[in-house]
Design a protein around this motif. Structure first.
Motif: not given
Length: 735
Positions: A711-723
């Motif tokens: 489950l952890i490996a397949n999870s999509t962790i949102p990323t944040m741009t510098p903006a």
């Protein structure tokens, strides 16, 4: 359905109802309405009848843009003005919001010097089709008919520039318009000191608006502004440049991100028909992202009209280039409602329903909004139009009957699409029925259900909706049961319907009929379809029925489903999926350097639990199997598990001690932890495991570590741009 409000020039208003054409053979639009062409044999054309052949191509596919332009080229080369105009008007029916078509149409009229027709065209498209190309053409026309050496003409031109900047000035490609406006202001004559100062103030005002806007040429505009201010007064220049520098820096950063976001996006590859390809999905995602990006306020406009203008423009552009996406219309409608522009939101929703006539999302949202605001005039017609459109879409996908051998040849994706349409068709009837009940009463709702029963391509949802409506609204469970029984005649082989009916009978405490329904259903359904029904009835028998009946049913299930062990069936009665403990798979052999033992003989060795302080425990090595500690009289136990790769299973789901009193108790019952002569874990980990309480004290739910890791490996962790980070920091400062 009411007409869309379209654009006007500053001096007047006009309205025009425009309808997008529907793709497919034999379909055309005339006067904003759909008309089916009568099927006829294709006419034979002479080899030199190029116009006739082009007309045939257009009749087959109204969205063949290439055929339209070839036809326009033929009329244009022969100088046939009326035929050319008629062709453009016909072309606007399938392409009412395509900027290129409007630009070419206006240029054609300009070539014949028909200025009255040109002004009429501008009044039809300027505000309806927000395009930098159209606005640039409009400015060129205004400057052409208004000589700039006249004061009144200069005022008219200046007003036209202001109008265009307010309309499309936020577009990243509108930089040339800003630069032209500044050049126009620079060219203004100044016969007095007051006029010169007024001229400089006007230029400064436009410069300061431009450098705060993400434009492709914003860097050049900043350099020009720097030169402009220093040419007037170096002292005031430093003041103005210092004040506007942060705005320019924000605009430049946003411009770079926006230019990357919109690169190659404004094309017509996905405008006229859906292809459902990865390229289309990526283009749609980028369009959605643009509007969401603008709503995050990267320019730090802090809400207000400027931010609304930018977000609105992003939605307007998306509605021009991906009009076949229901999501963009609904998102735009929701945003317009949020900023209290209901009429604009309704116009967007109506446009979306014309492009996507079979969209359940748009039609139902529009009908519910109208009903909520006590405008009942279009509610019924909206639902009826949706039902009709979905029925037509279903008919376009003919599928053989269930017992037809040719059904296996139908692509799976086509079957899924048809099933989805049938589900939406049935839900549309259910929504129509509920709306009729709320507006006109229960009798009107029953009349709608009667029509729904007779409709083709119906699904079971409408029967469930009608039965539950009778149960909760008319308080008549007898009618509800009759409707369920009626639906059982048509959907007795549908496990979802049977399961819903079974739940209803259990809810009504009608165990006799529930048991009869269960026996009848499992006799008809295949075992794979009846699994949930078995489980639901087993749950009922276990909790509220007879124990012997539950045990007998468990035995029946073990025969019907050999893949489920009696243990699994037993645990399912109590809502426990599995009582296995956490599985541990070491990445290295438990005994490095030793050859694997025979299958089923991998040793698992207990680790001694130390009751001493952590400092003393660190100094004392862990004892291997078969050795004894003089200070502790606890014995160790050897456990064998079956594995060819030395996989050991242990119970390590433990709870930390709640107090020092419990700690001493836990220390007397050491857990089983695998180790070896050379431990494969760092000492700090082994020491931590030695301090944990034994597994038998834990009474909570167990979990599978392998599934957790998956489950952890397949999870999509949102990323944040510098903006995004900068935007959130700015918002936090103002909270």
């Amino acid at each position: 359905m009411s007409e869309d409000t379209v654009g006007t020039v500053p001096n007047g208003e006009s309205k025009e109802q425009v309808e997008p054409s529907v793709k497919g053979k034999g379909v055309s639009r005339e006067d904003g309405a759909l008309k089916e062409k009568s099927p006829s044999t294709k006419r034979k054309r002479l080899p030199n009848d190029k116009i006739g052949r082009l007309r045939d191509r257009i009749d087959e596919d109204p969205h063949d843009l290439g055929a339209w332009y070839e036809l326009i080229g033929e009329y244009g080369s022969k100088g046939k003005h009326e035929e050319l105009r008629d062709t453009f008007e016909q072309m606007l029916r399938p392409f009412p919001y395509v900027p290129k078509v409007w630009v070419d149409y206006i240029n054609a009229e300009l070539a014949f010097n028909d200025f009255q027709a040109v002004e009429l065209l501008f009044s039809r498209c300027l505000l309806k089709v927000l395009s930098v190309d159209i606005c640039s053409l409009y400015l060129g026309y205004i400057r052409r008919i208004n000589p700039s050496n006249d004061a009144q003409a200069r005022t008219t031109i200046s007003q036209a520039y202001e109008f265009v900047i307010d309309t499309v000035g936020v577009d990243i490609d509108s930089g040339p318009i800003w630069a032209d406006y500044i050049d126009f202001l620079r060219s203004a004559p100044a016969n007095s000191t007051w006029e010169q100062q007024q001229k400089l103030d006007s230029i400064r005002r436009v410069y300061q608006r431009a450098i705060a806007t993400p434009l492709l040429n914003v860097e050049k505009l900043w350099r020009d502004y720097d030169t402009f201010e220093n040419s007037i007064n170096r002292a005031t220049a430093r003041k103005f440049l210092a004040e506007k520098s942060p705005l320019y820096m924000n605009a430049r950063t946003a411009m770079r991100e926006l230019s990357h976001m919109l690169q190659g996006l404004r094309v017509y590859d996905h405008t006229f028909r859906r292809s459902f390809t990865p390229q289309e999905s990526e283009a749609y995602r980028r369009w959605y992202h643009w509007a969401q990006w603008e709503m995050k306020d990267p320019l730090d406009l802090r809400a207000g009209k400027p931010l609304q203008t930018r977000v609105t423009y992003a939605f307007e552009q998306a509605m021009l280039y991906i009009p076949l996406s229901p999501r963009i219309w609904l998102d735009a409608f929701s945003y317009f409602i949020e900023i209290n522009e209901e009429q604009r939101g309704l116009q967007a929703l109506r446009r979306g329903m014309r492009y996507c006539p079979s969209s359940f999302l748009l039609r139902v949202r529009f009908a519910e909004h109208e009903e909520a605001n006590k405008r009942m005039g279009e509610v019924r017609s909206t639902y009826e139009s949706l039902i009709q459109a979905l029925g037509q879409e279903i008919q376009k996908i003919p599928v053989p009957a269930e017992n037809d051998p040719n059904r296996a040849k139908v692509p799976h994706e086509l079957l899924r699409k048809r099933e989805s349409l049938i589900h939406q068709h049935s839900m549309a009837w259910a929504c129509h029925m509920n709306a009729a009940r709320r507006i006109e009463g229960i009798k009107a709702a029953r009349a709608v259900f009667t029509k729904a029963r007779k409709a083709a391509n119906q699904s079971y949802e409408v029967y469930i909706a009608s039965a539950m409506m009778e149960h909760y609204c008319s308080k008549d469970s007898g009618i509800a049961s009759k409707i369920f029984e009626l639906g059982l005649k048509y959907f007795g082989n549908t496990p979802e319907y049977v399961l819903t009916y079974l739940d209803y009978l259990i809810f009504m405490n009608d165990d006799t009929n529930a048991r009869a329904l269960f026996e009848k259903a499992i006799a008809k359904l295949a075992p794979k379809d009846a699994r949930l029904i078995y489980k639901r009835w087993l749950d009922y028998e276990s909790k509220y029925g007879d124990l012997n009946a539950a045990l007998q049913l468990s035995q029946r299930m073990s025969v019907v489903y050999p893949d489920e062990t009696p243990r699994d069936i037993f645990l399912s009665r109590f809502g426990i999926a599995d009582d296995d403990t956490i599985n541990f798979v070491p990445s290295t052999p438990l005994h490095p350097g030793e050859a694997p033992q025979a299958l089923g003989e991998v040793p698992v060795i207990n680790v001694k639990r130390s009751t001493k302080s952590p400092e003393v425990a660190k100094e004392k090595p862990l004892l291997p199997e078969g050795t004894a500690d003089e200070s502790d009289n606890e014995s160790t136990t050897s456990v064998s598990s079956s594995s060819s790769s030395e996989i050991a299973e242990l119970e390590d789901t433990r709870l930390l001690p709640a107090s020092q009193e419990n700690a001493s108790f836990y220390a007397t019952k050491p857990p089983s932890i695998p180790t070896s002569k050379e431990p494969s874990f760092p000492p700090v980990i082994l020491d931590l495991l030695a301090q944990l309480p034994p597994p038998h004290l834990f009474q909570g739910a167990r979990f599978d570590s392998r599934k957790l890791i998956q489950l952890i490996a397949n999870s999509t962790i949102p990323t944040m741009t510098p903006a995004d980070i900068a935007s959130k920091i700015k918002r936090a400062r103002h909270i």
